[in-house]
Design a protein around this motif. Structure first.
Motif, PDB file in Angstrom:
ATOM      1  N   TYR A  19       0.850  -1.188   0.000  1.00  0.00           N
ATOM      2  CA  TYR A  19       0.000   0.000   0.000  1.00  0.00           C
ATOM      3  C   TYR A  19       0.888   1.241   0.000  1.00  0.00           C
ATOM      4  CZ  TYR A  19      -4.175   2.745   1.287  1.00  0.00           C
ATOM      5  OH  TYR A  19      -5.233   3.630   1.308  1.00  0.00           O
ATOM      6  N   PRO A  20       0.560   2.266  -0.817  1.00  0.00           N
ATOM      7  CA  PRO A  20       1.437   3.447  -0.918  1.00  0.00           C
ATOM      8  C   PRO A  20       1.712   4.068   0.450  1.00  0.00           C
ATOM      9  CG  PRO A  20      -0.269   3.518  -2.597  1.00  0.00           C
ATOM     10  CD  PRO A  20      -0.614   2.379  -1.689  1.00  0.00           C
ATOM     11  N   PRO A  21       2.982   4.177   0.850  1.00  0.00           N
ATOM     12  CA  PRO A  21       3.290   4.630   2.215  1.00  0.00           C
ATOM     13  C   PRO A  21       2.830   6.047   2.527  1.00  0.00           C
ATOM     14  CG  PRO A  21       5.284   4.411   0.878  1.00  0.00           C
ATOM     15  CD  PRO A  21       4.178   3.785   0.108  1.00  0.00           C
ATOM     16  N   LEU A  22       2.952   6.957   1.572  1.00  0.00           N
ATOM     17  CA  LEU A  22       2.490   8.318   1.842  1.00  0.00           C
ATOM     18  C   LEU A  22       0.984   8.356   2.051  1.00  0.00           C
ATOM     19  CD1 LEU A  22       4.489  10.740  -0.508  1.00  0.00           C
ATOM     20  CD2 LEU A  22       4.641  10.520   1.969  1.00  0.00           C
ATOM     21  N   LEU A  23       0.253   7.600   1.249  1.00  0.00           N
ATOM     22  CA  LEU A  23      -1.204   7.582   1.388  1.00  0.00           C
ATOM     23  C   LEU A  23      -1.605   6.942   2.709  1.00  0.00           C
ATOM     24  CD1 LEU A  23      -3.882   8.250  -0.010  1.00  0.00           C
ATOM     25  CD2 LEU A  23      -3.840   5.957  -1.009  1.00  0.00           C
TER      26      LEU A  23
ATOM     27  N   ALA B 142       4.186   2.075 -10.187  1.00  0.00           N
ATOM     28  CA  ALA B 142       4.006   3.515 -10.409  1.00  0.00           C
ATOM     29  C   ALA B 142       3.607   4.221  -9.118  1.00  0.00           C
ATOM     30  CB  ALA B 142       2.960   3.751 -11.492  1.00  0.00           C
ATOM     31  N   LEU B 143       2.924   3.502  -8.226  1.00  0.00           N
ATOM     32  CA  LEU B 143       2.462   4.119  -6.984  1.00  0.00           C
ATOM     33  C   LEU B 143       3.608   4.402  -6.023  1.00  0.00           C
ATOM     34  CD1 LEU B 143      -0.204   2.823  -8.180  1.00  0.00           C
ATOM     35  CD2 LEU B 143      -0.992   2.707  -5.815  1.00  0.00           C
ATOM     36  N   SER B 144       4.749   3.744  -6.232  1.00  0.00           N
ATOM     37  CA  SER B 144       5.881   3.950  -5.334  1.00  0.00           C
ATOM     38  C   SER B 144       6.821   5.033  -5.836  1.00  0.00           C
ATOM     39  CB  SER B 144       6.650   2.642  -5.149  1.00  0.00           C
ATOM     40  OG  SER B 144       7.205   2.201  -6.376  1.00  0.00           O
ATOM     41  N   LEU B 145       6.559   5.586  -7.018  1.00  0.00           N
ATOM     42  CA  LEU B 145       7.396   6.661  -7.552  1.00  0.00           C
ATOM     43  C   LEU B 145       7.128   7.966  -6.805  1.00  0.00           C
ATOM     44  CD1 LEU B 145       6.948   5.997 -11.383  1.00  0.00           C
ATOM     45  CD2 LEU B 145       8.946   5.446  -9.977  1.00  0.00           C
ATOM     46  N   PRO B 146       8.088   8.884  -6.767  1.00  0.00           N
ATOM     47  CA  PRO B 146       7.808  10.210  -6.207  1.00  0.00           C
ATOM     48  C   PRO B 146       6.776  10.926  -7.075  1.00  0.00           C
ATOM     49  CG  PRO B 146       9.966  10.176  -7.256  1.00  0.00           C
ATOM     50  CD  PRO B 146       9.481   8.765  -7.236  1.00  0.00           C
ATOM     51  N   GLN B 147       5.674  11.305  -6.461  1.00  0.00           N
ATOM     52  CA  GLN B 147       4.560  11.853  -7.228  1.00  0.00           C
ATOM     53  C   GLN B 147       4.316  13.322  -6.888  1.00  0.00           C
ATOM     54  OE1 GLN B 147       0.973   9.283  -7.280  1.00  0.00           O
ATOM     55  NE2 GLN B 147       2.273   7.737  -6.306  1.00  0.00           N
ATOM     56  N   LEU B 148       3.887  14.061  -7.898  1.00  0.00           N
ATOM     57  CA  LEU B 148       3.443  15.439  -7.716  1.00  0.00           C
ATOM     58  C   LEU B 148       2.053  15.567  -8.304  1.00  0.00           C
ATOM     59  CD1 LEU B 148       4.566  18.396  -6.869  1.00  0.00           C
ATOM     60  CD2 LEU B 148       4.372  18.790  -9.317  1.00  0.00           C
TER      61      LEU B 148
ATOM     62  N   LEU C 239      -1.264  10.802  -2.128  1.00  0.00           N
ATOM     63  CA  LEU C 239      -0.251  10.017  -2.830  1.00  0.00           C
ATOM     64  C   LEU C 239       1.025  10.803  -3.089  1.00  0.00           C
ATOM     65  CD1 LEU C 239      -2.487   8.250  -5.519  1.00  0.00           C
ATOM     66  CD2 LEU C 239      -1.124   7.062  -3.782  1.00  0.00           C
ATOM     67  N   CYS C 240       0.957  12.126  -2.959  1.00  0.00           N
ATOM     68  CA  CYS C 240       2.000  13.005  -3.509  1.00  0.00           C
ATOM     69  C   CYS C 240       2.759  13.763  -2.428  1.00  0.00           C
ATOM     70  CB  CYS C 240       1.359  14.003  -4.475  1.00  0.00           C
ATOM     71  SG  CYS C 240       0.522  13.207  -5.871  1.00  0.00           S
TER      72      CYS C 240
ATOM     73  N   ALA D 249      -5.920  21.182  -2.530  1.00  0.00           N
ATOM     74  CA  ALA D 249      -4.823  21.911  -1.892  1.00  0.00           C
ATOM     75  C   ALA D 249      -4.968  21.917  -0.373  1.00  0.00           C
ATOM     76  CB  ALA D 249      -4.778  23.343  -2.420  1.00  0.00           C
ATOM     77  N   ARG D 250      -6.178  22.058   0.106  1.00  0.00           N
ATOM     78  CA  ARG D 250      -6.380  22.083   1.561  1.00  0.00           C
ATOM     79  C   ARG D 250      -6.177  20.693   2.166  1.00  0.00           C
ATOM     80  NH1 ARG D 250      -9.802  26.594   0.164  1.00  0.00           N
ATOM     81  NH2 ARG D 250      -8.718  28.385   1.048  1.00  0.00           N
ATOM     82  N   PHE D 251      -6.554  19.665   1.422  1.00  0.00           N
ATOM     83  CA  PHE D 251      -6.218  18.312   1.884  1.00  0.00           C
ATOM     84  C   PHE D 251      -4.701  18.174   1.990  1.00  0.00           C
ATOM     85  CE2 PHE D 251     -10.406  16.461   0.261  1.00  0.00           C
ATOM     86  CZ  PHE D 251     -10.850  16.137   1.524  1.00  0.00           C
ATOM     87  N   ALA D 252      -3.977  18.683   0.990  1.00  0.00           N
ATOM     88  CA  ALA D 252      -2.518  18.584   1.008  1.00  0.00           C
ATOM     89  C   ALA D 252      -1.939  19.282   2.239  1.00  0.00           C
ATOM     90  CB  ALA D 252      -1.940  19.193  -0.276  1.00  0.00           C
ATOM     91  N   LEU D 253      -2.467  20.448   2.570  1.00  0.00           N
ATOM     92  CA  LEU D 253      -1.987  21.169   3.752  1.00  0.00           C
ATOM     93  C   LEU D 253      -2.270  20.384   5.026  1.00  0.00           C
ATOM     94  CD1 LEU D 253      -3.104  24.796   2.787  1.00  0.00           C
ATOM     95  CD2 LEU D 253      -0.753  23.933   2.917  1.00  0.00           C
ATOM     96  N   GLN D 254      -3.470  19.793   5.109  1.00  0.00           N
ATOM     97  CA  GLN D 254      -3.808  18.980   6.277  1.00  0.00           C
ATOM     98  C   GLN D 254      -2.908  17.757   6.394  1.00  0.00           C
ATOM     99  OE1 GLN D 254      -7.977  18.068   5.774  1.00  0.00           O
ATOM    100  NE2 GLN D 254      -8.576  20.221   5.792  1.00  0.00           N
ATOM    101  N   GLN D 255      -2.448  17.272   5.255  1.00  0.00           N
ATOM    102  CA  GLN D 255      -1.592  16.083   5.217  1.00  0.00           C
ATOM    103  C   GLN D 255      -0.111  16.437   5.337  1.00  0.00           C
ATOM    104  OE1 GLN D 255      -2.963  14.731   1.429  1.00  0.00           O
ATOM    105  NE2 GLN D 255      -4.885  13.908   2.216  1.00  0.00           N
ATOM    106  N   ASN D 256       0.182  17.721   5.609  1.00  0.00           N
ATOM    107  CA  ASN D 256       1.557  18.208   5.754  1.00  0.00           C
ATOM    108  C   ASN D 256       2.376  18.015   4.484  1.00  0.00           C
ATOM    109  OD1 ASN D 256       1.304  19.038   8.524  1.00  0.00           O
ATOM    110  ND2 ASN D 256       1.398  16.880   9.117  1.00  0.00           N
TER     111      ASN D 256
END
Length: 378
Positions: A94-98, A116-122, A230-231, A249-256
């Motif tokens: 399972y993708p570690p960042l997610l 592909a899920l383990s690649l650095p994603q943006l 994921l990113c 974007a706000r989800f990203a901020l909440q996810q640090n």
């Protein structure tokens, strides 16, 4: 199919049991299999009566229950589509960042290359009706970033999402699409060919929704938390003040995670969301290189590979008069007469230069007038 995946399919088909409720159950009991072992009264704090009744019927009758029959249909479909794999929250793959985000999806359907899920994603997101500059930025930023090792992740939607995926493909890079439908549905339908190209180039399509589920308005904000989760960062290309991109974007901020925003003209309503994000602390970016420099540690990319370019090379391949036209044009749309006045050129000479600049991809003509096409690539 192993027992873990089967258990998750059962939980996913429970009526009135959304992803958040199922994530809480798995978190509390330790696994989907353990959840299925609980009695209906034990599950009262987490599941509504309809879900508890359906689960009790399944526990008593297994494959002969309505829930069991639906899960068997899901299993049959998956058996016929070996290109689709399941990833459960408990699995190491399972993708570690997610996995780090709050209420991570308990089950993911993945079509394509799991690696592909383990690649650095943006993440690259934005308006579904972008301006010409927004389309160009989405495609060119994504191409530049994909060529430097980022997998580009977006939502497969019309507008910025589609141009972001296309940009990654232009650079022969990897791009991932997070869907707001079941994995067996591509929405919008016109992006089926794009989805096929993404898969052919080593990318993946991802969904947390059950098979057969079509697009619903509530799915897309829910989908957005996966895009950002994921990113390592999220780039907002263009966004109105009320925009799904701002939700991402706000989800990203909440996810640090890092949030980047491209500024635009004060006259462009699609720039206002980006401007608000910048006021709230998002990083203003003018070139894709800005993102690579900030996420260098995440990417593991060596900064010395970027040689500094001089300001004189900002507009390569143009003669002095063409550079003067571009300088006079600035960054807001101008009609021919206004541009003639600002450039001190007669209309005939100016028109000839504008044709040449359009052929070189530096200037574009829109309904609002002539606009400069941002290079986006660095």
């Amino acid at each position: 199919m192993d027992a873990t995946h089967h258990a998750h399919l059962v939980l996913q088909r429970l009526p009135r049991a959304g992803a958040s409720a199922r994530a809480r159950l798995v978190e509390h009991f330790g696994s989907a299999q353990r959840v299925l072992e609980q009695s209906a009264p034990d599950l009262a704090p987490w599941l509504e009566a309809e879900a508890r009744e359906a689960l009790a019927d399944y526990q008593d009758h297994l494959s002969r229950s309505a829930l069991g029959e639906q899960v068997q249909r899901d299993r049959d479909w998956l058996a016929q589509h070996p290109d689709v794999q399941l990833l459960a929250l408990e699995e190491d793959a399972y993708p570690p960042l997610l996995k780090e985000i709050r209420r991570a999806p308990p089950l993911l359907y993945v079509r394509g290359d799991l690696t592909a899920l383990s690649l650095p994603q943006l993440a690259v997101v934005g308006s579904r009706n972008p301006s010409t500059g927004g389309r160009d930025n989405a495609r060119q930023f994504s191409a530049f970033l994909a060529a430097r090792g980022f997998a580009i992740t977006s939502g497969l939607a019309l507008g910025v999402d589609g141009f972001a995926h296309a940009g990654a493909l232009d650079a022969e890079g990897v791009t991932l699409g997070v869907m707001g439908t079941g994995i067996d549905r591509v929405y919008p339908a016109r992006h089926r060919r794009l989805a096929d190209q993404m898969l052919a180039q080593g990318g993946a399509l991802i969904s947390e929704f059950p098979l057969g589920l079509g697009p619903q308005a509530s799915h897309f904000p829910q989908r957005n938390r996966i895009i950002s989760g994921l990113c390592g960062g999220t780039l907002v290309v263009e966004a109105a003040l009320k925009s799904g991109s701002l939700i991402t974007a706000r989800f990203a901020l909440q996810q640090n995670r890092e949030v980047f925003a491209i500024p635009g003209s004060i006259h462009n309503p699609l720039a206002r969301g980006c401007h608000r994000l910048i006021r709230e602390g998002a990083t203003l970016v003018e070139t894709a290189r800005d993102i690579v420099e900030q996420l260098g540690g995440y990417l593991g990319y060596q900064g010395e590979l970027f040689a500094d370019e001089s300001a004189a090379s900002e507009l390569p391949g143009l003669n002095d008069e063409e550079r003067a036209v571009v300088k006079a044009l600035g960054y807001d749309p101008q009609d021919l007469d206004s541009l003639a006045q600002h450039s001190n050129l007669d209309v005939g000479t100016l028109s000839a230069h504008l044709v040449g600049l359009q052929l070189k991809g530096v200037v574009s003509e829109t309904a609002s007038g002539f606009v400069r096409v941002a290079s986006g690539s660095g």
